[in-house]
Design a protein around this motif. Structure first.
Motif, PDB file in Angstrom:
ATOM      1  N   PRO A   1      53.978  30.536  39.775  1.00  0.00           N
ATOM      2  CA  PRO A   1      54.106  30.501  41.240  1.00  0.00           C
ATOM      3  C   PRO A   1      55.017  31.585  41.817  1.00  0.00           C
ATOM      4  N   THR A   2      55.922  32.106  41.026  1.00  0.00           N
ATOM      5  CA  THR A   2      56.934  33.003  41.586  1.00  0.00           C
ATOM      6  C   THR A   2      56.656  34.482  41.354  1.00  0.00           C
ATOM      7  N   ASP A   3      56.546  34.885  40.086  1.00  0.00           N
ATOM      8  CA  ASP A   3      56.555  36.319  39.781  1.00  0.00           C
ATOM      9  C   ASP A   3      55.187  36.915  39.457  1.00  0.00           C
ATOM     10  N   TYR A   4      54.485  36.328  38.510  1.00  0.00           N
ATOM     11  CA  TYR A   4      53.255  36.937  38.013  1.00  0.00           C
ATOM     12  C   TYR A   4      52.378  35.880  37.364  1.00  0.00           C
ATOM     13  N   ASP A   5      51.088  36.243  37.173  1.00  0.00           N
ATOM     14  CA  ASP A   5      50.166  35.449  36.365  1.00  0.00           C
ATOM     15  C   ASP A   5      49.994  36.133  35.025  1.00  0.00           C
ATOM     16  N   GLU A   6      49.766  35.358  33.990  1.00  0.00           N
ATOM     17  CA  GLU A   6      49.512  35.921  32.659  1.00  0.00           C
ATOM     18  C   GLU A   6      48.072  35.638  32.253  1.00  0.00           C
ATOM     19  N   ILE A   7      47.420  36.656  31.700  1.00  0.00           N
ATOM     20  CA  ILE A   7      46.103  36.477  31.094  1.00  0.00           C
ATOM     21  C   ILE A   7      46.328  36.512  29.593  1.00  0.00           C
ATOM     22  N   LEU A   8      45.997  35.401  28.933  1.00  0.00           N
ATOM     23  CA  LEU A   8      46.375  35.197  27.530  1.00  0.00           C
ATOM     24  C   LEU A   8      45.167  34.913  26.659  1.00  0.00           C
ATOM     25  N   LEU A   9      45.334  35.170  25.360  1.00  0.00           N
ATOM     26  CA  LEU A   9      44.406  34.721  24.334  1.00  0.00           C
ATOM     27  C   LEU A   9      45.244  34.192  23.183  1.00  0.00           C
ATOM     28  N   ASN A  10      45.126  32.905  22.948  1.00  0.00           N
ATOM     29  CA  ASN A  10      45.920  32.246  21.891  1.00  0.00           C
ATOM     30  C   ASN A  10      47.413  32.537  22.052  1.00  0.00           C
ATOM     31  N   ASP A  11      47.901  32.388  23.275  1.00  0.00           N
ATOM     32  CA  ASP A  11      49.314  32.594  23.632  1.00  0.00           C
ATOM     33  C   ASP A  11      49.798  34.039  23.502  1.00  0.00           C
ATOM     34  N   VAL A  12      48.860  34.973  23.263  1.00  0.00           N
ATOM     35  CA  VAL A  12      49.211  36.398  23.215  1.00  0.00           C
ATOM     36  C   VAL A  12      48.835  37.023  24.562  1.00  0.00           C
ATOM     37  N   VAL A  13      49.794  37.744  25.169  1.00  0.00           N
ATOM     38  CA  VAL A  13      49.574  38.313  26.498  1.00  0.00           C
ATOM     39  C   VAL A  13      48.631  39.523  26.418  1.00  0.00           C
ATOM     40  N   ILE A  14      47.563  39.457  27.230  1.00  0.00           N
ATOM     41  CA  ILE A  14      46.697  40.624  27.391  1.00  0.00           C
ATOM     42  C   ILE A  14      47.248  41.492  28.515  1.00  0.00           C
ATOM     43  N   LEU A  15      47.571  40.854  29.649  1.00  0.00           N
ATOM     44  CA  LEU A  15      48.247  41.552  30.736  1.00  0.00           C
ATOM     45  C   LEU A  15      48.910  40.553  31.659  1.00  0.00           C
ATOM     46  N   ARG A  16      49.872  41.033  32.395  1.00  0.00           N
ATOM     47  CA  ARG A  16      50.507  40.268  33.469  1.00  0.00           C
ATOM     48  C   ARG A  16      50.061  40.856  34.801  1.00  0.00           C
ATOM     49  N   VAL A  17      49.649  39.984  35.699  1.00  0.00           N
ATOM     50  CA  VAL A  17      49.150  40.397  37.010  1.00  0.00           C
ATOM     51  C   VAL A  17      50.217  40.109  38.048  1.00  0.00           C
ATOM     52  N   PHE A  18      50.602  41.146  38.787  1.00  0.00           N
ATOM     53  CA  PHE A  18      51.619  41.019  39.821  1.00  0.00           C
ATOM     54  C   PHE A  18      50.974  41.111  41.209  1.00  0.00           C
ATOM     55  N   ASP A  19      51.720  40.694  42.217  1.00  0.00           N
ATOM     56  CA  ASP A  19      51.203  40.740  43.589  1.00  0.00           C
ATOM     57  C   ASP A  19      50.785  42.160  43.980  1.00  0.00           C
ATOM     58  N   SER A  20      51.530  43.160  43.505  1.00  0.00           N
ATOM     59  CA  SER A  20      51.227  44.547  43.865  1.00  0.00           C
ATOM     60  C   SER A  20      49.902  45.016  43.276  1.00  0.00           C
ATOM     61  N   ASP A  21      49.464  44.416  42.150  1.00  0.00           N
ATOM     62  CA  ASP A  21      48.161  44.757  41.580  1.00  0.00           C
ATOM     63  C   ASP A  21      47.025  44.319  42.502  1.00  0.00           C
ATOM     64  N   ALA A  22      47.207  43.159  43.131  1.00  0.00           N
ATOM     65  CA  ALA A  22      46.147  42.577  43.962  1.00  0.00           C
ATOM     66  C   ALA A  22      46.213  43.011  45.420  1.00  0.00           C
ATOM     67  N   SER A  23      47.376  43.522  45.862  1.00  0.00           N
ATOM     68  CA  SER A  23      47.574  43.781  47.288  1.00  0.00           C
ATOM     69  C   SER A  23      46.583  44.802  47.846  1.00  0.00           C
ATOM     70  N   LYS A  24      46.296  45.846  47.088  1.00  0.00           N
ATOM     71  CA  LYS A  24      45.395  46.895  47.564  1.00  0.00           C
ATOM     72  C   LYS A  24      43.971  46.387  47.736  1.00  0.00           C
ATOM     73  N   GLU A  25      43.612  45.352  46.936  1.00  0.00           N
ATOM     74  CA  GLU A  25      42.271  44.786  47.025  1.00  0.00           C
ATOM     75  C   GLU A  25      42.142  43.820  48.201  1.00  0.00           C
ATOM     76  N   GLY A  26      43.273  43.460  48.793  1.00  0.00           N
ATOM     77  CA  GLY A  26      43.246  42.528  49.923  1.00  0.00           C
ATOM     78  C   GLY A  26      42.955  41.098  49.503  1.00  0.00           C
ATOM     79  N   ILE A  27      43.314  40.764  48.251  1.00  0.00           N
ATOM     80  CA  ILE A  27      43.093  39.402  47.754  1.00  0.00           C
ATOM     81  C   ILE A  27      44.391  38.872  47.165  1.00  0.00           C
ATOM     82  N   SER A  28      44.385  37.569  46.886  1.00  0.00           N
ATOM     83  CA  SER A  28      45.585  36.946  46.316  1.00  0.00           C
ATOM     84  C   SER A  28      45.710  37.299  44.841  1.00  0.00           C
ATOM     85  N   ARG A  29      46.910  37.103  44.324  1.00  0.00           N
ATOM     86  CA  ARG A  29      47.155  37.372  42.908  1.00  0.00           C
ATOM     87  C   ARG A  29      46.281  36.491  42.016  1.00  0.00           C
ATOM     88  N   GLY A  30      46.124  35.232  42.392  1.00  0.00           N
ATOM     89  CA  GLY A  30      45.314  34.303  41.607  1.00  0.00           C
ATOM     90  C   GLY A  30      43.852  34.719  41.556  1.00  0.00           C
TER      91      GLY A  30
END
Length: 301
Positions: free
Chosen positions: A69-98
């Motif tokens: 809810p606060t900083d970022y979302d994590e995309i995981l596979l078996n608890d291994v991080v593929i990437l972390r998504v931040f608000d700034s990644d989604a802002s240019k697309e005009g959509i929410s982080r989720g």
């Protein structure tokens, strides 16, 4: 590693974006920050996805989004991080982080399935057949282009040559039939060359794009050929007004000199007379005026 850790730091909305890719396909964009560029961050994420794609024991459906809810979302596979998504990644697309996170998850899953399928036996056989068909079609098109251009040349030779020769005699050789024919045949030859080049280029680009190991060459071919042609087209478009003016000056000068030589030849031979003008002055006078006309044309151009 350090690069993996840096790639998971929060990006800055003011920094540029770069595409996360797999096998030459663009999946989504991520931003960079002061510690790592967007290109480096995207490269690390792309490498993580490719490691998953090459390991057939890992199921793409096991990839999940873990919201924070606060900083970022994590995309995981078996608890291994593929990437972390931040608000700034989604802002240019005009959509929410989720929304961005679940969209990225879907694209990653689809890309992994595509990666595996394109290396399967069935896909390779199908693409080999498509390549064979493309090569056959290419040769047929090249033959058709050659046949059509040959017919056009014969048509011009048989139907227009006599008309151009008649025009040449009526214009007192101001217009040369052989020059017109050479120009037309040269233009047709250029069209033939570029048409065949385009067919070969499109066939090569299509075949190389079918196979994952050569797809990057297909993309490079587009950049190598399309960009120079685009730049040339824009430059030519900007130069057209000046080019048109130069062509007009050239033809005016050319035919003015032809008329001038006819005039002075007439004076020399006595078919044209000017009171007080000695026929022996014809050629020297023509040469002086010719130099003056050419110099004037060069200055104007």
């Amino acid at each position: 590693s350090g690069s993996f850790a840096q790639s998971d730091l929060e990006p800055d909305v003011n920094y540029s974006r770069a595409y996360v890719t797999l096998d030459g396909y663009n999946l989504f964009t991520v931003r960079g920050n002061s510690s790592v560029s967007a290109l480096d961050r995207a490269k690390v994420i792309s490498e993580r996805i490719e490691l998953i794609a090459t390991n057939h024991s890992l199921s793409p459906e096991s990839i999940i989004v873990k919201p924070n809810p606060t900083d970022y979302d994590e995309i995981l596979l078996n608890d291994v991080v593929i990437l972390r998504v931040f608000d700034s990644d989604a802002s240019k697309e005009g959509i929410s982080r989720g929304t961005f996170s679940f969209g990225a998850r879907g694209r990653i899953i689809k890309a992994i399935y595509t990666y595996r399928y394109e290396r399967s036996y069935d896909a390779l056989i199908k693409n080999i057949l498509y390549s064979t068909g493309a090569i056959v079609a290419c040769f047929i098109l090249l033959f058709i282009i050659r046949f059509i251009m040959k017919k056009i040349n014969l048509l011009i030779e048989n139907r227009l040559k006599a008309k151009f020769e008649t025009l040449e005699s009526k214009s007192y050789q101001l217009i040369r039939s052989n020059q017109i024919l050479v120009t037309i045949f040269g233009f047709i030859k250029s069209i033939k060359f570029f048409a065949m080049l385009i067919v070969i280029f499109l066939t090569s680009q299509y075949i190389l794009g079918l196979f994952p190991w050569t797809r990057f060459i297909s993309v490079s071919l587009i950049q190598i050929f399309i960009k120079p042609f685009g730049d040339f087209g824009l430059a030519l478009l900007n130069f057209i007004p000046s080019l048109t003016f130069l062509i007009v000056i050239f033809f005016i000068t050319k035919y003015a000199l032809k008329l001038l030589i006819l005039l002075f030849l007439g004076l020399k031979q006595g078919s044209i007379t000017i009171t007080g003008f000695d026929p022996d002055w014809s050629i020297p006078t023509y040469k002086i005026i010719r130099i003056m006309i050419i110099a004037f044309a060069v200055i104007v151009a």
